[in-house]
Write an enzyme that holds these catalytic residues in place. Structure first.
Site, mmCIF file in Angstrom:
data_model
loop_
_atom_site.group_PDB
_atom_site.id
_atom_site.type_symbol
_atom_site.label_atom_id
_atom_site.label_comp_id
_atom_site.label_asym_id
_atom_site.label_seq_id
_atom_site.Cartn_x
_atom_site.Cartn_y
_atom_site.Cartn_z
ATOM 1 N N SER A 118 -41.300 -1.862 21.380
ATOM 2 C CA SER A 118 -42.116 -0.873 20.662
ATOM 3 C C SER A 118 -43.597 -1.045 20.979
ATOM 4 C CB SER A 118 -41.927 -1.030 19.152
ATOM 5 O OG SER A 118 -40.574 -0.918 18.812
ATOM 6 N N ASN A 155 -31.942 5.672 12.313
ATOM 7 C CA ASN A 155 -30.666 6.383 12.154
ATOM 8 C C ASN A 155 -30.795 7.864 12.509
ATOM 9 O OD1 ASN A 155 -29.697 3.939 11.428
ATOM 10 N ND2 ASN A 155 -28.869 4.570 9.441
ATOM 11 N N GLU A 156 -32.019 8.422 12.361
ATOM 12 C CA GLU A 156 -32.194 9.829 12.783
ATOM 13 C C GLU A 156 -31.973 9.928 14.299
ATOM 14 O OE1 GLU A 156 -34.477 8.232 10.851
ATOM 15 O OE2 GLU A 156 -34.013 9.237 8.957
ATOM 16 N N GLU A 213 -26.901 -4.366 21.020
ATOM 17 C CA GLU A 213 -27.555 -4.499 19.719
ATOM 18 C C GLU A 213 -26.872 -3.612 18.678
ATOM 19 O OE1 GLU A 213 -31.705 -3.327 19.701
ATOM 20 O OE2 GLU A 213 -32.118 -4.679 18.021
ATOM 21 N N GLN A 224 -38.297 -9.678 21.210
ATOM 22 C CA GLN A 224 -38.074 -8.427 21.939
ATOM 23 C C GLN A 224 -39.375 -7.626 21.912
ATOM 24 O OE1 GLN A 224 -35.683 -5.514 19.867
ATOM 25 N NE2 GLN A 224 -34.590 -4.992 21.719
ATOM 26 N N GLY A 225 -39.847 -7.178 23.064
ATOM 27 C CA GLY A 225 -41.115 -6.440 23.129
ATOM 28 C C GLY A 225 -40.914 -5.065 23.731
HETATM 29 C C1 LIG Z 1 -37.107 -4.966 10.609
HETATM 30 C C2 LIG Z 1 -37.628 -4.396 11.907
HETATM 31 C C3 LIG Z 1 -37.603 -5.186 13.044
HETATM 32 C C4 LIG Z 1 -38.100 -4.680 14.259
HETATM 33 N N1 LIG Z 1 -38.112 -5.513 15.353
HETATM 34 C C5 LIG Z 1 -38.588 -5.052 16.535
HETATM 35 C C6 LIG Z 1 -38.632 -5.925 17.682
HETATM 36 O O1 LIG Z 1 -38.274 -7.106 17.612
HETATM 37 N N2 LIG Z 1 -39.118 -5.430 18.847
HETATM 38 C C7 LIG Z 1 -39.540 -4.139 18.971
HETATM 39 O O2 LIG Z 1 -39.930 -3.747 20.072
HETATM 40 N N3 LIG Z 1 -39.538 -3.278 17.889
HETATM 41 C C8 LIG Z 1 -39.072 -3.716 16.681
HETATM 42 N N4 LIG Z 1 -39.064 -2.884 15.571
HETATM 43 C C9 LIG Z 1 -39.646 -1.540 15.690
HETATM 44 C C10 LIG Z 1 -38.599 -0.439 15.673
HETATM 45 O O3 LIG Z 1 -37.885 -0.412 16.885
HETATM 46 C C11 LIG Z 1 -39.352 0.885 15.411
HETATM 47 O O4 LIG Z 1 -39.911 0.806 14.103
HETATM 48 C C12 LIG Z 1 -38.423 2.074 15.497
HETATM 49 O O5 LIG Z 1 -37.988 2.293 16.815
HETATM 50 C C13 LIG Z 1 -39.134 3.372 14.990
HETATM 51 O O6 LIG Z 1 -40.346 3.548 15.644
HETATM 52 P P1 LIG Z 1 -41.683 3.821 14.811
HETATM 53 O O7 LIG Z 1 -41.796 2.756 13.760
HETATM 54 O O8 LIG Z 1 -42.794 3.962 15.784
HETATM 55 O O9 LIG Z 1 -41.431 5.192 14.029
HETATM 56 P P2 LIG Z 1 -41.544 6.653 14.645
HETATM 57 O O10 LIG Z 1 -40.910 6.692 15.985
HETATM 58 O O11 LIG Z 1 -42.964 7.093 14.529
HETATM 59 O O12 LIG Z 1 -40.640 7.496 13.650
HETATM 60 C C14 LIG Z 1 -41.087 7.890 12.346
HETATM 61 C C15 LIG Z 1 -39.972 8.710 11.701
HETATM 62 O O13 LIG Z 1 -39.731 9.914 12.468
HETATM 63 C C16 LIG Z 1 -38.358 10.001 12.827
HETATM 64 N N5 LIG Z 1 -38.228 10.588 14.166
HETATM 65 C C17 LIG Z 1 -38.967 10.295 15.262
HETATM 66 N N6 LIG Z 1 -38.547 11.016 16.320
HETATM 67 C C18 LIG Z 1 -37.509 11.776 15.888
HETATM 68 C C19 LIG Z 1 -36.638 12.724 16.522
HETATM 69 N N7 LIG Z 1 -36.750 13.023 17.821
HETATM 70 N N8 LIG Z 1 -35.660 13.303 15.779
HETATM 71 C C20 LIG Z 1 -35.520 12.993 14.454
HETATM 72 N N9 LIG Z 1 -36.322 12.114 13.798
HETATM 73 C C21 LIG Z 1 -37.300 11.505 14.504
HETATM 74 C C22 LIG Z 1 -37.852 8.559 12.828
HETATM 75 O O14 LIG Z 1 -36.448 8.505 12.638
HETATM 76 C C23 LIG Z 1 -38.631 7.963 11.650
HETATM 77 O O15 LIG Z 1 -37.974 8.269 10.444
HETATM 78 C C24 LIG Z 1 -38.591 -3.353 14.345
HETATM 79 C C25 LIG Z 1 -38.604 -2.549 13.182
HETATM 80 C C26 LIG Z 1 -38.144 -3.063 11.978
HETATM 81 C C27 LIG Z 1 -38.178 -2.189 10.752
#
Ligand SMILES: Cc1cc2nc3c(=O)[nH]c(=O)nc-3n(C[C@H](O)[C@H](O)[C@H](O)COP(=O)(O)OP(=O)(O)OC[C@H]3O[C@@H](n4cnc5c(N)ncnc54)[C@H](O)[C@@H]3O)c2cc1C
Length: 302
Positions: free
Chosen positions: A42, A285-286, A157, A39-40
Protein backbone atom coordinates in the site's frame (compact mmCIF):
# COMPACT_ATOMS: atom_id res chain seq x y z
CA UNK A 1 2.34 -15.65 14.16
CA UNK A 2 4.70 -12.67 14.38
CA UNK A 3 6.23 -13.84 11.10
CA UNK A 4 2.96 -14.54 9.31
CA UNK A 5 3.85 -12.13 6.49
CA UNK A 6 6.87 -14.34 5.90
CA UNK A 7 5.56 -17.85 6.47
CA UNK A 8 2.02 -17.44 5.14
CA UNK A 9 2.52 -14.91 2.32
CA UNK A 10 6.09 -14.62 1.07
CA UNK A 11 7.04 -18.24 1.87
CA UNK A 12 4.57 -19.90 -0.53
CA UNK A 13 5.36 -17.26 -3.19
CA UNK A 14 9.09 -17.97 -2.88
CA UNK A 15 8.39 -21.70 -3.19
CA UNK A 16 6.55 -21.04 -6.44
CA UNK A 17 8.59 -18.24 -8.05
CA UNK A 18 11.95 -18.04 -6.21
CA UNK A 19 15.24 -19.35 -7.58
CA UNK A 20 16.97 -22.22 -5.75
CA UNK A 21 19.46 -19.69 -4.32
CA UNK A 22 16.67 -17.41 -3.08
CA UNK A 23 14.86 -20.30 -1.41
CA UNK A 24 18.07 -21.35 0.30
CA UNK A 25 18.86 -17.79 1.39
CA UNK A 26 15.44 -16.76 2.72
CA UNK A 27 13.27 -19.72 3.74
CA UNK A 28 15.30 -21.24 6.64
CA UNK A 29 15.72 -17.86 8.42
CA UNK A 30 12.02 -17.14 7.85
CA UNK A 31 10.97 -20.53 9.24
CA UNK A 32 13.19 -20.19 12.32
CA UNK A 33 11.91 -16.66 13.00
CA UNK A 34 15.43 -15.22 12.74
CA UNK A 35 14.23 -12.87 10.00
CA UNK A 36 10.84 -11.20 10.38
CA UNK A 37 9.04 -9.96 7.26
CA UNK A 38 6.70 -7.08 6.52
CA UNK A 39 4.55 -6.52 3.43
CA UNK A 40 5.03 -3.24 1.53
CA UNK A 41 2.31 -2.86 -1.05
CA UNK A 42 0.00 0.00 0.00
CA UNK A 43 0.95 3.61 -0.67
CA UNK A 44 -0.85 6.82 0.32
CA UNK A 45 -2.56 6.90 -3.10
CA UNK A 46 -2.52 3.20 -3.89
CA UNK A 47 -4.62 1.09 -1.51
CA UNK A 48 -7.55 -0.64 -3.20
CA UNK A 49 -6.20 0.70 -6.46
CA UNK A 50 -2.86 -1.03 -6.08
CA UNK A 51 -2.05 -0.60 -9.77
CA UNK A 52 -1.53 3.10 -8.95
CA UNK A 53 1.78 2.26 -7.19
CA UNK A 54 4.38 5.00 -7.71
CA UNK A 55 7.28 3.90 -5.50
CA UNK A 56 10.14 3.37 -7.99
CA UNK A 57 12.99 0.89 -8.28
CA UNK A 58 15.37 1.95 -11.06
CA UNK A 59 17.82 -0.61 -12.41
CA UNK A 60 21.48 0.43 -12.07
CA UNK A 61 23.75 -2.43 -13.21
CA UNK A 62 23.27 -5.31 -10.83
CA UNK A 63 21.37 -3.20 -8.30
CA UNK A 64 18.00 -1.46 -7.94
CA UNK A 65 17.77 2.07 -6.53
CA UNK A 66 14.49 2.55 -4.66
CA UNK A 67 12.71 5.85 -3.96
CA UNK A 68 9.23 6.49 -2.59
CA UNK A 69 6.89 5.62 0.25
CA UNK A 70 4.83 2.69 1.53
CA UNK A 71 2.18 2.85 4.26
CA UNK A 72 0.17 0.59 6.62
CA UNK A 73 2.95 -1.97 6.70
CA UNK A 74 1.99 -4.35 9.52
CA UNK A 75 4.78 -5.08 12.05
CA UNK A 76 7.34 -3.18 9.92
CA UNK A 77 8.56 -1.60 13.16
CA UNK A 78 9.77 -5.03 14.32
CA UNK A 79 10.63 -6.51 10.92
CA UNK A 80 14.04 -7.15 9.35
CA UNK A 81 12.84 -7.26 5.73
CA UNK A 82 9.99 -5.99 3.59
CA UNK A 83 8.72 -7.54 0.36
CA UNK A 84 7.42 -4.71 -1.77
CA UNK A 85 5.89 -3.99 -5.13
CA UNK A 86 7.80 -1.27 -6.99
CA UNK A 87 7.57 0.40 -10.40
CA UNK A 88 10.63 -0.80 -12.33
CA UNK A 89 9.58 0.50 -15.76
CA UNK A 90 9.27 4.30 -15.40
CA UNK A 91 7.26 4.55 -18.64
CA UNK A 92 4.69 1.96 -17.55
CA UNK A 93 1.21 2.52 -16.20
CA UNK A 94 -1.19 0.56 -14.01
CA UNK A 95 -0.29 -3.09 -13.38
CA UNK A 96 2.43 -3.23 -16.07
CA UNK A 97 6.06 -2.48 -15.24
CA UNK A 98 5.94 -3.48 -11.55
CA UNK A 99 8.39 -5.84 -9.82
CA UNK A 100 8.45 -7.64 -6.50
CA UNK A 101 11.67 -6.86 -4.62
CA UNK A 102 12.91 -7.97 -1.19
CA UNK A 103 14.47 -5.11 0.80
CA UNK A 104 16.44 -5.31 4.07
CA UNK A 105 14.96 -2.70 6.41
CA UNK A 106 18.40 -1.87 7.82
CA UNK A 107 19.56 -0.63 4.38
CA UNK A 108 20.97 2.88 4.19
CA UNK A 109 18.19 5.28 3.13
CA UNK A 110 15.28 3.33 4.72
CA UNK A 111 13.22 5.13 7.38
CA UNK A 112 10.50 3.19 9.23
CA UNK A 113 8.06 5.53 10.98
CA UNK A 114 5.55 3.87 13.35
CA UNK A 115 1.83 4.67 13.12
CA UNK A 116 0.30 4.37 16.61
CA UNK A 117 -2.97 2.42 16.87
CA UNK A 118 -5.89 3.49 19.08
CA UNK A 119 -4.39 1.38 21.88
CA UNK A 120 -1.03 3.18 21.47
CA UNK A 121 0.88 0.18 20.08
CA UNK A 122 2.87 0.66 16.84
CA UNK A 123 1.11 -2.05 14.83
CA UNK A 124 1.75 -0.34 11.48
CA UNK A 125 4.42 1.81 9.92
CA UNK A 126 5.15 4.06 7.01
CA UNK A 127 8.34 3.11 5.16
CA UNK A 128 10.32 5.77 3.29
CA UNK A 129 12.94 4.80 0.68
CA UNK A 130 15.56 7.39 -0.17
CA UNK A 131 18.06 6.13 -2.81
CA UNK A 132 18.04 2.66 -1.24
CA UNK A 133 20.31 0.23 -3.11
CA UNK A 134 19.47 -3.48 -3.16
CA UNK A 135 21.14 -6.23 -5.24
CA UNK A 136 19.27 -7.57 -8.29
CA UNK A 137 19.45 -10.97 -6.53
CA UNK A 138 16.53 -9.68 -4.41
CA UNK A 139 14.17 -9.48 -7.40
CA UNK A 140 11.52 -12.20 -6.95
CA UNK A 141 10.30 -13.49 -10.33
CA UNK A 142 10.89 -11.63 -13.58
CA UNK A 143 11.53 -7.90 -13.87
CA UNK A 144 8.24 -6.08 -14.62
CA UNK A 145 6.27 -9.27 -13.77
CA UNK A 146 5.51 -8.22 -10.21
CA UNK A 147 1.75 -7.93 -10.64
CA UNK A 148 1.33 -11.62 -11.52
CA UNK A 149 3.52 -12.63 -8.60
CA UNK A 150 1.73 -10.27 -6.19
CA UNK A 151 -1.60 -11.79 -7.25
CA UNK A 152 -0.24 -15.23 -6.34
CA UNK A 153 0.68 -13.88 -2.89
CA UNK A 154 -2.79 -12.32 -2.57
CA UNK A 155 -4.33 -15.69 -3.50
CA UNK A 156 -2.42 -17.38 -0.65
CA UNK A 157 -3.43 -14.54 1.70
CA UNK A 158 -7.14 -14.55 0.89
CA UNK A 159 -7.64 -18.15 -0.07
CA UNK A 160 -5.76 -20.32 2.37
CA UNK A 161 -3.06 -19.14 4.71
CA UNK A 162 -3.96 -15.97 6.53
CA UNK A 163 -6.79 -17.12 8.78
CA UNK A 164 -6.58 -20.67 10.05
CA UNK A 165 -9.87 -22.55 10.56
CA UNK A 166 -8.87 -23.56 14.10
CA UNK A 167 -8.90 -19.91 15.13
CA UNK A 168 -12.61 -19.61 14.27
CA UNK A 169 -13.55 -23.08 15.50
CA UNK A 170 -12.05 -22.23 18.90
CA UNK A 171 -13.71 -18.80 18.97
CA UNK A 172 -17.11 -20.28 18.08
CA UNK A 173 -16.74 -22.90 20.83
CA UNK A 174 -15.88 -20.16 23.33
CA UNK A 175 -18.98 -18.32 22.10
CA UNK A 176 -21.17 -21.37 22.77
CA UNK A 177 -19.67 -21.54 26.28
CA UNK A 178 -20.39 -17.82 26.77
CA UNK A 179 -23.98 -18.43 25.70
CA UNK A 180 -24.31 -21.22 28.27
CA UNK A 181 -23.12 -18.78 30.96
CA UNK A 182 -25.08 -15.67 29.90
CA UNK A 183 -27.81 -16.87 27.53
CA UNK A 184 -30.51 -16.95 30.20
CA UNK A 185 -30.09 -13.14 30.70
CA UNK A 186 -30.70 -12.46 27.00
CA UNK A 187 -34.21 -11.95 25.71
CA UNK A 188 -33.42 -11.27 22.03
CA UNK A 189 -33.87 -14.64 20.19
CA UNK A 190 -31.70 -13.47 17.28
CA UNK A 191 -28.65 -13.82 19.55
CA UNK A 192 -29.31 -17.53 19.98
CA UNK A 193 -29.57 -17.88 16.18
CA UNK A 194 -26.30 -15.97 15.78
CA UNK A 195 -24.49 -18.36 18.15
CA UNK A 196 -25.69 -21.35 16.11
CA UNK A 197 -24.80 -19.62 12.84
CA UNK A 198 -21.25 -18.83 14.08
CA UNK A 199 -20.70 -22.46 15.10
CA UNK A 200 -21.94 -23.78 11.74
CA UNK A 201 -19.96 -21.19 9.74
CA UNK A 202 -16.72 -22.01 11.58
CA UNK A 203 -17.18 -25.72 10.79
CA UNK A 204 -18.05 -24.93 7.15
CA UNK A 205 -14.97 -22.70 6.85
CA UNK A 206 -12.76 -25.54 8.13
CA UNK A 207 -14.19 -27.96 5.55
CA UNK A 208 -13.76 -25.41 2.77
CA UNK A 209 -10.11 -24.82 3.79
CA UNK A 210 -9.40 -28.57 3.74
CA UNK A 211 -10.94 -28.70 0.26
CA UNK A 212 -8.62 -25.89 -0.94
CA UNK A 213 -5.60 -27.63 0.60
CA UNK A 214 -6.55 -30.92 -1.14
CA UNK A 215 -6.92 -29.07 -4.43
CA UNK A 216 -3.42 -27.57 -4.06
CA UNK A 217 -1.96 -30.96 -3.07
CA UNK A 218 -3.34 -32.49 -6.26
CA UNK A 219 -1.70 -29.83 -8.45
CA UNK A 220 -4.50 -27.23 -8.56
CA UNK A 221 -4.11 -23.53 -7.89
CA UNK A 222 -6.00 -20.79 -6.05
CA UNK A 223 -7.97 -18.48 -8.32
CA UNK A 224 -10.41 -15.59 -7.97
CA UNK A 225 -12.64 -17.73 -5.73
CA UNK A 226 -10.18 -16.85 -2.93
CA UNK A 227 -12.17 -13.60 -2.71
CA UNK A 228 -15.28 -15.54 -1.54
CA UNK A 229 -13.15 -17.06 1.20
CA UNK A 230 -11.84 -13.68 2.35
CA UNK A 231 -15.34 -12.19 2.64
CA UNK A 232 -16.57 -15.30 4.47
CA UNK A 233 -13.93 -15.37 7.23
CA UNK A 234 -13.89 -11.61 7.80
CA UNK A 235 -17.70 -11.40 8.13
CA UNK A 236 -17.77 -14.53 10.32
CA UNK A 237 -15.15 -12.97 12.62
CA UNK A 238 -17.30 -9.85 12.96
CA UNK A 239 -20.44 -11.87 13.76
CA UNK A 240 -18.65 -14.04 16.35
CA UNK A 241 -17.36 -10.98 18.20
CA UNK A 242 -20.53 -8.88 17.88
CA UNK A 243 -22.53 -11.80 19.30
CA UNK A 244 -20.10 -12.16 22.21
CA UNK A 245 -20.38 -8.43 22.95
CA UNK A 246 -24.19 -8.72 22.92
CA UNK A 247 -24.06 -11.65 25.33
CA UNK A 248 -21.77 -9.79 27.73
CA UNK A 249 -23.99 -6.68 27.64
CA UNK A 250 -22.65 -3.46 29.15
CA UNK A 251 -19.68 -5.28 30.76
CA UNK A 252 -18.35 -6.13 27.28
CA UNK A 253 -16.77 -2.67 27.09
CA UNK A 254 -14.53 -3.20 30.13
CA UNK A 255 -10.86 -3.80 29.24
CA UNK A 256 -10.03 -6.64 31.68
CA UNK A 257 -7.32 -5.74 34.22
CA UNK A 258 -7.60 -8.37 36.95
CA UNK A 259 -7.51 -12.17 36.81
CA UNK A 260 -11.19 -12.24 37.77
CA UNK A 261 -12.10 -9.85 34.93
CA UNK A 262 -10.04 -11.91 32.45
CA UNK A 263 -11.86 -15.04 33.60
CA UNK A 264 -15.22 -13.35 33.07
CA UNK A 265 -14.61 -11.25 29.95
CA UNK A 266 -11.74 -13.04 28.20
CA UNK A 267 -10.27 -11.28 25.17
CA UNK A 268 -13.60 -10.56 23.47
CA UNK A 269 -13.15 -6.77 23.45
CA UNK A 270 -9.69 -6.95 21.82
CA UNK A 271 -11.00 -9.47 19.31
CA UNK A 272 -14.02 -7.28 18.57
CA UNK A 273 -11.80 -4.28 17.82
CA UNK A 274 -9.46 -6.32 15.61
CA UNK A 275 -12.37 -7.93 13.74
CA UNK A 276 -13.36 -4.46 12.46
CA UNK A 277 -10.22 -4.45 10.31
CA UNK A 278 -10.93 -7.83 8.65
CA UNK A 279 -13.13 -6.36 5.90
CA UNK A 280 -10.30 -3.88 5.07
CA UNK A 281 -6.96 -5.71 5.03
CA UNK A 282 -5.96 -8.28 2.38
CA UNK A 283 -8.03 -6.18 -0.04
CA UNK A 284 -11.32 -4.64 1.11
CA UNK A 285 -14.51 -6.68 0.91
CA UNK A 286 -15.96 -4.21 -1.61
CA UNK A 287 -13.02 -4.97 -3.91
CA UNK A 288 -13.46 -8.72 -3.32
CA UNK A 289 -17.12 -8.36 -4.36
CA UNK A 290 -15.99 -6.62 -7.56
CA UNK A 291 -13.57 -9.50 -8.26
CA UNK A 292 -16.27 -12.12 -7.65
CA UNK A 293 -18.73 -10.26 -9.90
CA UNK A 294 -16.27 -9.90 -12.77
CA UNK A 295 -13.98 -12.90 -12.59
CA UNK A 296 -16.05 -15.62 -10.91
CA UNK A 297 -19.53 -14.73 -12.20
CA UNK A 298 -18.51 -13.07 -15.50
CA UNK A 299 -20.64 -9.98 -14.86
CA UNK A 300 -19.79 -6.84 -16.87
CA UNK A 301 -17.47 -4.15 -15.47
CA UNK A 302 -19.21 -0.89 -14.65
C1 LIG B 1 -5.19 -4.31 9.87
C2 LIG B 1 -4.60 -3.86 8.55
C3 LIG B 1 -3.36 -4.34 8.18
C4 LIG B 1 -2.78 -3.92 6.97
N1 LIG B 1 -1.52 -4.38 6.66
C5 LIG B 1 -0.94 -3.98 5.50
C6 LIG B 1 0.40 -4.43 5.17
O1 LIG B 1 1.04 -5.15 5.94
N2 LIG B 1 0.95 -4.01 4.01
C7 LIG B 1 0.28 -3.20 3.13
O2 LIG B 1 0.83 -2.90 2.07
N3 LIG B 1 -0.99 -2.73 3.42
C8 LIG B 1 -1.60 -3.10 4.58
N4 LIG B 1 -2.86 -2.64 4.91
C9 LIG B 1 -3.51 -1.67 4.02
C10 LIG B 1 -4.67 -2.26 3.24
O3 LIG B 1 -4.21 -3.12 2.23
C11 LIG B 1 -5.48 -1.07 2.68
O4 LIG B 1 -6.02 -0.35 3.78
C12 LIG B 1 -6.60 -1.54 1.77
O5 LIG B 1 -6.10 -2.09 0.58
C13 LIG B 1 -7.55 -0.35 1.40
O6 LIG B 1 -6.82 0.72 0.90
P1 LIG B 1 -7.03 2.19 1.49
O7 LIG B 1 -6.90 2.11 2.98
O8 LIG B 1 -6.12 3.10 0.75
O9 LIG B 1 -8.56 2.55 1.20
P2 LIG B 1 -9.16 3.05 -0.19
O10 LIG B 1 -8.59 2.25 -1.30
O11 LIG B 1 -9.01 4.53 -0.25
O12 LIG B 1 -10.69 2.67 -0.04
C14 LIG B 1 -11.60 3.44 0.76
C15 LIG B 1 -12.98 2.79 0.63
O13 LIG B 1 -13.44 2.85 -0.74
C16 LIG B 1 -13.78 1.55 -1.20
N5 LIG B 1 -13.41 1.40 -2.61
C17 LIG B 1 -12.26 1.80 -3.20
N6 LIG B 1 -12.27 1.47 -4.51
C18 LIG B 1 -13.44 0.84 -4.75
C19 LIG B 1 -14.03 0.25 -5.92
N7 LIG B 1 -13.40 0.24 -7.10
N8 LIG B 1 -15.26 -0.33 -5.80
C20 LIG B 1 -15.91 -0.34 -4.60
N9 LIG B 1 -15.40 0.22 -3.46
C21 LIG B 1 -14.19 0.79 -3.53
C22 LIG B 1 -12.96 0.59 -0.33
O14 LIG B 1 -13.56 -0.70 -0.28
C23 LIG B 1 -12.99 1.31 1.02
O15 LIG B 1 -14.19 1.01 1.70
C24 LIG B 1 -3.47 -3.03 6.11
C25 LIG B 1 -4.74 -2.55 6.49
C26 LIG B 1 -5.29 -2.94 7.70
C27 LIG B 1 -6.64 -2.41 8.10
Amino acid sequence: RVNQNGIFLLGPTLMEYGTAEQKERFIPAMASGDEIWAQGWSEPNAGSDMAAIRCRADRDGDEFVINGQKIWSTRAVYADWVFGLFRTDPDSTRHHGLSKILVPLNSEGVTVRPIPQLNGLPGFAEIFFDDVRVPAFNLLGGENEGWRIAMATAGFERGLMLRSPARFQQASKRLVQLYREHGSDVIDPSIESAVVRCYMDAEAYALSTYQTASKLCSGGSIGAEASCNKIFWSEMDLLIHETAMNLLGARAEIEPQTAAEFAELGTWLDGFMFAQSGPIYAGTNEIQRNIIAERVLGMPRK
